[in-house]
Design an enzyme around this catalytic site. Sequence first.
Site, short mmCIF file in Angstrom:
data_model
loop_
_atom_site.label_atom_id
_atom_site.label_comp_id
_atom_site.label_asym_id
_atom_site.label_seq_id
_atom_site.Cartn_x
_atom_site.Cartn_y
_atom_site.Cartn_z
N ARG A 1 -9.88 -3.01 6.24
CA ARG A 1 -9.33 -3.04 7.60
C ARG A 1 -8.50 -1.78 7.85
O ARG A 1 -7.78 -1.33 6.96
CB ARG A 1 -8.40 -4.25 7.77
N LYS B 1 1.88 1.93 -5.21
CA LYS B 1 2.43 1.33 -6.44
C LYS B 1 1.51 1.61 -7.63
O LYS B 1 1.96 1.86 -8.74
CB LYS B 1 2.61 -0.19 -6.26
N THR C 1 -7.65 -1.14 0.90
CA THR C 1 -8.46 -1.06 -0.32
C THR C 1 -9.19 -2.37 -0.56
O THR C 1 -10.26 -2.40 -1.15
CB THR C 1 -7.53 -0.78 -1.54
N GLY D 1 5.71 12.00 -3.87
CA GLY D 1 4.26 12.15 -3.97
C GLY D 1 3.77 13.22 -3.02
O GLY D 1 4.14 13.23 -1.84
N ASP E 1 0.81 -1.23 0.00
CA ASP E 1 0.00 0.00 0.00
C ASP E 1 0.85 1.27 0.00
O ASP E 1 0.46 2.29 0.56
CB ASP E 1 -0.97 0.01 1.20
N GLN F 1 1.79 -6.47 -3.46
CA GLN F 1 2.35 -6.64 -2.12
C GLN F 1 3.70 -5.89 -2.01
O GLN F 1 3.84 -4.87 -2.66
CB GLN F 1 2.47 -8.12 -1.72
N GLY G 1 0.27 14.14 -3.07
CA GLY G 1 -1.19 14.05 -3.02
C GLY G 1 -1.63 12.82 -3.80
O GLY G 1 -0.82 12.22 -4.52
N GLY H 1 -4.64 -4.31 -3.60
CA GLY H 1 -5.64 -3.26 -3.73
C GLY H 1 -4.91 -1.99 -4.10
O GLY H 1 -4.12 -1.48 -3.32
N HIS H 2 -5.11 -1.54 -5.32
CA HIS H 2 -4.43 -0.32 -5.78
C HIS H 2 -5.48 0.74 -6.07
O HIS H 2 -6.37 0.53 -6.88
CB HIS H 2 -3.65 -0.60 -7.08
P1 GDP Z 1 -0.70 0.20 -3.62
O1 GDP Z 1 -1.34 -1.04 -3.12
O2 GDP Z 1 0.78 0.22 -3.38
O3 GDP Z 1 -1.05 0.52 -5.04
O4 GDP Z 1 -1.27 1.40 -2.72
P2 GDP Z 1 -2.81 1.64 -2.28
O5 GDP Z 1 -3.56 2.15 -3.45
O6 GDP Z 1 -3.34 0.46 -1.56
O7 GDP Z 1 -2.62 2.75 -1.17
C1 GDP Z 1 -2.02 3.97 -1.45
C2 GDP Z 1 -3.04 5.10 -1.19
O8 GDP Z 1 -2.35 6.33 -1.11
C3 GDP Z 1 -4.06 5.28 -2.29
O9 GDP Z 1 -5.28 5.64 -1.72
C4 GDP Z 1 -3.50 6.41 -3.14
O10 GDP Z 1 -4.52 7.18 -3.80
C5 GDP Z 1 -2.84 7.24 -2.09
N1 GDP Z 1 -1.63 7.98 -2.53
C6 GDP Z 1 -0.64 7.58 -3.37
N2 GDP Z 1 0.34 8.51 -3.41
C7 GDP Z 1 -0.04 9.51 -2.58
C8 GDP Z 1 0.57 10.74 -2.16
O11 GDP Z 1 1.67 11.10 -2.56
N3 GDP Z 1 -0.14 11.51 -1.25
C9 GDP Z 1 -1.36 11.13 -0.76
N4 GDP Z 1 -1.96 11.92 0.13
N5 GDP Z 1 -1.94 9.98 -1.12
C10 GDP Z 1 -1.29 9.17 -2.01
P1 IMO Z 2 -0.95 -4.28 -2.22
O1 IMO Z 2 -0.57 -4.81 -3.55
C1 IMO Z 2 -0.91 -4.86 2.11
C2 IMO Z 2 -1.06 -9.00 3.57
C3 IMO Z 2 -2.30 -9.45 4.31
C4 IMO Z 2 -1.68 -10.48 5.25
C5 IMO Z 2 -0.60 -11.14 4.39
C6 IMO Z 2 -1.02 -12.43 3.74
O2 IMO Z 2 -2.22 -3.51 -2.20
O3 IMO Z 2 0.19 -3.55 -1.57
P2 IMO Z 2 -2.63 -13.04 1.71
O4 IMO Z 2 -4.11 -12.82 1.54
O5 IMO Z 2 -1.79 -12.43 0.66
O6 IMO Z 2 -2.30 -14.48 1.96
O7 IMO Z 2 -2.28 -12.30 3.11
O8 IMO Z 2 -0.29 -10.16 3.38
N1 IMO Z 2 -1.30 -8.42 2.22
C7 IMO Z 2 -1.21 -7.12 1.94
N2 IMO Z 2 -0.97 -6.06 2.73
N3 IMO Z 2 -1.05 -4.68 0.78
C8 IMO Z 2 -1.26 -5.74 -0.04
O9 IMO Z 2 -1.29 -5.63 -1.37
C9 IMO Z 2 -1.40 -7.03 0.53
N4 IMO Z 2 -1.62 -8.26 0.03
C10 IMO Z 2 -1.55 -9.10 1.08
O10 IMO Z 2 -2.90 -8.39 5.01
O11 IMO Z 2 -1.02 -9.83 6.31
MG MG Z 3 -2.80 -1.64 -1.76
#
Ligand code: GDP
Ligand code: IMO
Ligand code: MG
Length: 428
Positions: free
Chosen positions: A302, A16, A298, A412, A13, A223, A414, A40-41
């Site tokens: 949680r 990416k 996402t 980043g 998270d 991940q 925002g 979850g992106h």
């Molecule tokens: P990923 O799983 O690595 O793709 O990341 P997620 O999408 O799960 O979580 C990143 C969150 O941060 C998302 O809600 C993005 O919209 C947000 N985000 C990404 N870059 C920035 C940033 O530079 N500033 C802020 N405030 N939010 C960001």
């Molecule tokens: P993105 O790509 C954050 C965590 C789960 C759990 C462990 C194992 O959005 O960064 P799984 O269902 O993969 O067997 O769970 O890994 N986990 C993540 N945590 N971001 C993710 O993906 C995750 N994908 C799995 O919360 O601790």
């Molecule tokens: Mg994510």
Amino acid sequence: MPGIVIVGAQWGDEGKGKATDLLGGSIDYVVKFNGGNNAGHTVVIGDQKYALHLLPSGILTPGVTPVIGNGVVVDIEVLFHELEALVARGLDVSRLVISANAHVITGYHRTLDKVTERFLGKRQIGTTGRGIGPAYADKINRVGIRMQDLFDENILRQKVEGALEQKNHLLVKVYNRRAIAVDEIVDDLLSYVDRLRPMVGDAALLLNRALDRGENVLFEGGQATMLDVDHGTYPFVTSSSATAGGASTGSGVGPTRLDRIIGIAKAYATRVGAGPFPTELHDESGEWLRSRGFEFGTTTGRPRRTGWYDAPIVRYASRVNGLTDLVLTKLDVLTGLERIPVCVAYDVDGERVDEVPVSQSDFHHAAPIYEEFPGWSEDISGARSFDDLPSAARDYVLAIEQLSGTRISVIGTGPGRDAVIERHPLIG
Ligand code: GDP
Ligand code: IMO
Ligand code: MG
């Protein structure tokens, strides 16, 4: 610079999806190489917000060919839900290619994920419950179902029978659940065959040919390093190779063709699920980071665990991935703090340790040693060049860069697509 890899440098998270989207316009192919719909992106484009789980984020950029590599585990029902939702929002998803060697997540994987977690009790991992671990376990155990198996009903039936033989004993006798019928699984999988046929092919051949032509291929990791099955905080990890090496094994493109390895790190740290997290905050600062950074999963919704930036972790990620660049996200979230602690080393049972300890018990005992940096109060969400940042924010970034061992090429400021500061181009 045609082969570019994006990986998470912390516990996931990190942003990416946004980084992939940022590069989208210069990219011809975006490949997901590991994981499945546990990811979850969130990508924000103008006033539109997209949440992607199974599909690579590059699917949002017109003209990009999205590819699901052999290293991914595919829940086909989720695949079609996600595709249909994007089509309903006017996106063209017709170019999607899925490797014939990608494995399939079936109903029994989802069931096993949930019952094994319940069985672990206090020792549970806090998985996303999507069947990821059991699907990879079957792959390694050589009883998995691959995409290509769906196109031969006899083979499919034999493989499902083989997989269920043991599992039904386990489900009924150990976990007290009902047995799953072979027909139930086979009929479900066969119902998708006609729609899948045009998408499934030799993804490795396609990608290698694209690289031969000098086209740009982006490998988007799900991940993160600390969740990688080999290099993460085992057993509190996911079941796939989320580090840069996974881009090769999960796609069929050799390591010599990967030119840039870009790590994504937040300006602080978060984790979802169980496992060690030395800088975790249990006080109001942690709550402040969670609400300011909107740190809620996402995929599962949680609340994410939150803490200060952990430099040894990102240094470790720089090492095991061979990072060439870092993208530091969410710097804007830290605005308003008077002082910002950064973990520079650990105290393990009274001894200073500068690198991530190799022993699991040492890491569980690691207490952060902090260095504090002055904060800033100016709104930085409109900053588009490094010089636009207040000097305290610049100093924070430079300190993190020095501690992390990899240059910070993008910052980043925002969630939006344009809310970035580019210090060094990521392509070219
Ligand atoms: P990923 O799983 O690595 O793709 O990341 P997620 O999408 O799960 O979580 C990143 C969150 O941060 C998302 O809600 C993005 O919209 C947000 N985000 C990404 N870059 C920035 C940033 O530079 N500033 C802020 N405030 N939010 C960001
Ligand atoms: P993105 O790509 C954050 C965590 C789960 C759990 C462990 C194992 O959005 O960064 P799984 O269902 O993969 O067997 O769970 O890994 N986990 C993540 N945590 N971001 C993710 O993906 C995750 N994908 C799995 O919360 O601790
Ligand atoms: Mg994510």
